[in-house]
Design a protein around this motif. Structure first.
Motif: not given
Length: 176
Positions: A93, A107, A9-10, A13-14
């Protein structure tokens, strides 16, 4: 375990996380709860006020402070602490959460559903690990759905005879 790993996952990303704190004095809490519902107990239905309950069983400010210090040390931002100290809400994050909880967030895809989830159970060091009951928000694999989606108009008319579908729509959310 049935989902297909797509990628990490990025890291930027929050995430919105909710840290559930552990009850204090669990053996006494169990004893109290059993007594409250045992008809042969002198404490049967002798409920305590929320303030008294929190004073005896909720996490202390010191316990919450230790967890807040730990989380803040990884750059996570505290957004709320419940009045009874049972929940500590934070944002941060993916990278910060991975570091704080010693897990990789990936992901995945299962059928047509794409979601992120932690690859392993979260881990925190002693003595913090005895203060935390759960870390919620490391995944979004299940989403709450409005309950009215579960009831077709046909079923609504049988469950709520004489009422319009709109008036008969239950409020709230439930799991998929």
């Amino acid at each position: 375990h049935q989902a297909h790993l797509l990628h990490a996952t990025d890291a930027n990303q929050q995430l919105n996380l909710s840290i559930a704190m552990q009850w204090r004095d669990q053996p006494d809490l169990d004893t109290l709860l059993n007594a409250l519902y045992d008809p042969s107990s002198p404490q049967y239905h002798q409920y305590v006020m929320p303030e008294q309950f929190d004073q005896q069983f909720a996490p202390t400010s010191n316990d919450v402070g230790q967890v807040v210090t730990y989380l803040s040390g990884y750059g996570l931002t505290i957004t709320n602490i419940s009045s009874n100290n049972l929940l500590v809400d934070v944002t941060g994050t993916v990278a910060q959460a991975q570091q704080a909880f010693g897990t990789q967030i990936n992901t995945y895809q299962l059928g047509t559903h794409t979601f992120y989830a932690n690859a392993t159970a979260p881990v925190v060091p002693s003595p913090i690990n005895t203060l935390i009951a759960a870390v919620n928000g490391l995944d979004n694999s299940t989403q709450a759905q409005p309950l009215y989606h579960l009831l077709t108009t046909h079923r609504r008319s049988h469950i709520f005879p004489g009422r319009t579908a709109q008036a008969a729509t239950p409020a709230g959310y439930g799991p998929n």
